[in-house]
Write a protein that holds these residues in place. Structure first.
Motif, PDB file in Angstrom:
ATOM      1  N   TRP A   1       0.876  -1.183  -0.023  1.00 53.84           N
ATOM      2  CA  TRP A   1      -0.089  -0.004   0.001  1.00 53.84           C
ATOM      3  C   TRP A   1       0.831   1.273   0.090  1.00 53.84           C
ATOM      4  O   TRP A   1       1.747   1.278   0.793  1.00 53.84           O
ATOM      5  N   HIS A   2       0.560   2.127  -0.794  1.00 51.27           N
ATOM      6  CA  HIS A   2       1.397   3.496  -0.980  1.00 51.27           C
ATOM      7  C   HIS A   2       2.744   3.296  -1.769  1.00 51.27           C
ATOM      8  O   HIS A   2       3.413   4.278  -1.953  1.00 51.27           O
TER       9      HIS A   2
ATOM     10  N   GLN B   1       1.702  -0.284  -9.776  1.00 56.88           N
ATOM     11  CA  GLN B   1       0.133  -0.208  -9.752  1.00 56.88           C
ATOM     12  C   GLN B   1      -0.307   1.019 -10.134  1.00 56.88           C
ATOM     13  O   GLN B   1       0.382   2.093 -10.007  1.00 56.88           O
ATOM     14  N   ARG B   2      -1.630   1.105 -10.749  1.00 57.12           N
ATOM     15  CA  ARG B   2      -2.088   2.468 -11.222  1.00 57.12           C
ATOM     16  C   ARG B   2      -2.622   3.214 -10.112  1.00 57.12           C
ATOM     17  O   ARG B   2      -2.389   4.368 -10.072  1.00 57.12           O
ATOM     18  N   ASP B   3      -3.105   2.558  -8.987  1.00 55.44           N
ATOM     19  CA  ASP B   3      -3.384   3.371  -7.805  1.00 55.44           C
ATOM     20  C   ASP B   3      -2.961   2.571  -6.426  1.00 55.44           C
ATOM     21  O   ASP B   3      -3.423   1.694  -5.969  1.00 55.44           O
ATOM     22  N   TRP B   4      -1.779   3.368  -5.863  1.00 57.19           N
ATOM     23  CA  TRP B   4      -1.289   2.894  -4.573  1.00 57.19           C
ATOM     24  C   TRP B   4      -2.016   3.217  -3.463  1.00 57.19           C
ATOM     25  O   TRP B   4      -1.920   2.730  -2.370  1.00 57.19           O
ATOM     26  N   ILE B   5      -2.919   4.449  -3.665  1.00 53.80           N
ATOM     27  CA  ILE B   5      -3.845   4.703  -2.313  1.00 53.80           C
ATOM     28  C   ILE B   5      -5.075   4.219  -2.084  1.00 53.80           C
ATOM     29  O   ILE B   5      -5.087   3.704  -1.028  1.00 53.80           O
ATOM     30  N   ALA B   6      -5.801   3.784  -3.304  1.00 47.66           N
ATOM     31  CA  ALA B   6      -6.930   3.020  -2.975  1.00 47.66           C
ATOM     32  C   ALA B   6      -6.749   1.683  -3.763  1.00 47.66           C
ATOM     33  O   ALA B   6      -7.373   1.504  -4.910  1.00 47.66           O
ATOM     34  N   PRO B   7      -6.080   0.629  -3.227  1.00 47.52           N
ATOM     35  CA  PRO B   7      -5.910  -0.527  -4.032  1.00 47.52           C
ATOM     36  C   PRO B   7      -7.250  -1.191  -4.207  1.00 47.52           C
ATOM     37  O   PRO B   7      -7.872  -1.545  -3.337  1.00 47.52           O
TER      38      PRO B   7
ATOM     39  N   GLY C   1      -9.452  -3.396  12.599  1.00 44.88           N
ATOM     40  CA  GLY C   1      -8.636  -2.303  12.582  1.00 44.88           C
ATOM     41  C   GLY C   1      -7.950  -2.037  11.249  1.00 44.88           C
ATOM     42  O   GLY C   1      -7.112  -1.056  11.207  1.00 44.88           O
ATOM     43  N   CYS C   2      -7.999  -3.184  10.553  1.00 42.67           N
ATOM     44  CA  CYS C   2      -7.417  -2.945   9.210  1.00 42.67           C
ATOM     45  C   CYS C   2      -7.836  -1.698   8.354  1.00 42.67           C
ATOM     46  O   CYS C   2      -9.066  -1.620   8.479  1.00 42.67           O
ATOM     47  N   ALA C   3      -6.968  -1.035   7.706  1.00 48.01           N
ATOM     48  CA  ALA C   3      -7.599   0.220   7.057  1.00 48.01           C
ATOM     49  C   ALA C   3      -8.562  -0.278   5.866  1.00 48.01           C
ATOM     50  O   ALA C   3      -8.408  -1.287   5.448  1.00 48.01           O
ATOM     51  N   GLU C   4      -9.530   0.470   5.874  1.00 48.72           N
ATOM     52  CA  GLU C   4     -10.777   0.332   4.920  1.00 48.72           C
ATOM     53  C   GLU C   4     -10.020  -0.135   3.534  1.00 48.72           C
ATOM     54  O   GLU C   4     -10.678  -0.793   2.946  1.00 48.72           O
ATOM     55  N   PRO C   5      -9.192   0.827   3.057  1.00 51.25           N
ATOM     56  CA  PRO C   5      -8.939   0.593   1.609  1.00 51.25           C
ATOM     57  C   PRO C   5      -8.364  -1.027   1.250  1.00 51.25           C
ATOM     58  O   PRO C   5      -8.171  -1.287   0.303  1.00 51.25           O
TER      59      PRO C   5
END
Length: 193
Positions: free
Chosen positions: A14-15, A38-44, A106-110
């Motif tokens: 992620w990121h 990856q095309r999107d590192w923030i919202a995988p 508690g895992c991040a939603e994305p």
């Protein structure tokens, strides 16, 4: 096994992996290495990340060793669970560092769309390296995930998430785990010969 004959595919989490991350250092250091971008590192999105890993493996003319971190480890497991055999045969092994437990509370939603974590053994040699104080996966979970995947497992004391934030910028110690994995790959190849 000679490193020149291998394509090292860096699989960030992620990121992505910034300039100060060990994966970026390794990409500059290891011969014949490339990054899965990856095309999107923030919202995988799991499907997108798995598809990009598949494209990267398919584009390699040489045998591949995957070098994954965090969510990249989970991406590798999802890809291996559904990849065509001709692409799986190109992968000699995977170094899986600080896997992200996307099933934890508690895992991040994305990251939640990467759950559930595949449980079947990986169809190639693997070395999992976790930490006893990683907020992304407890040592117990890292051991359990590694066991499911058929990985050799090492748990480092006090290494955090094994990233730049925890002080692992070049992570020279990590090369020992890569070499251990490559030795295992070589031993298994000699047994089959």
């Amino acid at each position: 096994m000679r490193s020149e004959s291998i394509r090292y595919l860096i699989v960030p989490g992620w990121h992505g992996s910034p300039d100060e991350h060990w994966q970026t250092h390794w990409q500059r250091t290891l011969p014949n290495s490339a990054r899965v971008e990856q095309r999107d590192w923030i919202a995988p999105r799991r499907e997108d990340w798995v598809a990009e890993l598949e494209r990267s493996v398919a584009d390699s003319a040489a045998p591949v060793i995957l070098v994954a971190h965090s969510l990249g480890c989970i991406t590798v497991a999802h890809w291996a669970a559904q990849a065509p055999i001709e692409l799986l045969d190109r992968v000699r092994g995977a170094l899986l560092v600080a896997p992200a437990d996307v099933e934890r509370s508690g895992c991040a939603e994305p990251l939640r769309n990467f759950a559930p974590i595949p449980r079947q053994p990986l169809p190639f040699a693997s070395q999992l390296v976790g930490s006893d104080n990683d907020s992304a996966a407890s040592a117990g979970r890292a051991v359990a995930i590694g066991g499911d995947w058929g990985s050799e497992v090492a748990i480092l004391p006090g290494a955090g998430h094994i990233n730049a934030k925890s002080g692992h910028n070049s992570w020279e110690q990590g090369f020992a785990y890569l070499y251990r994995l490559q030795s295992r790959i070589g031993r298994e190849a000699r047994k089959r010969a």
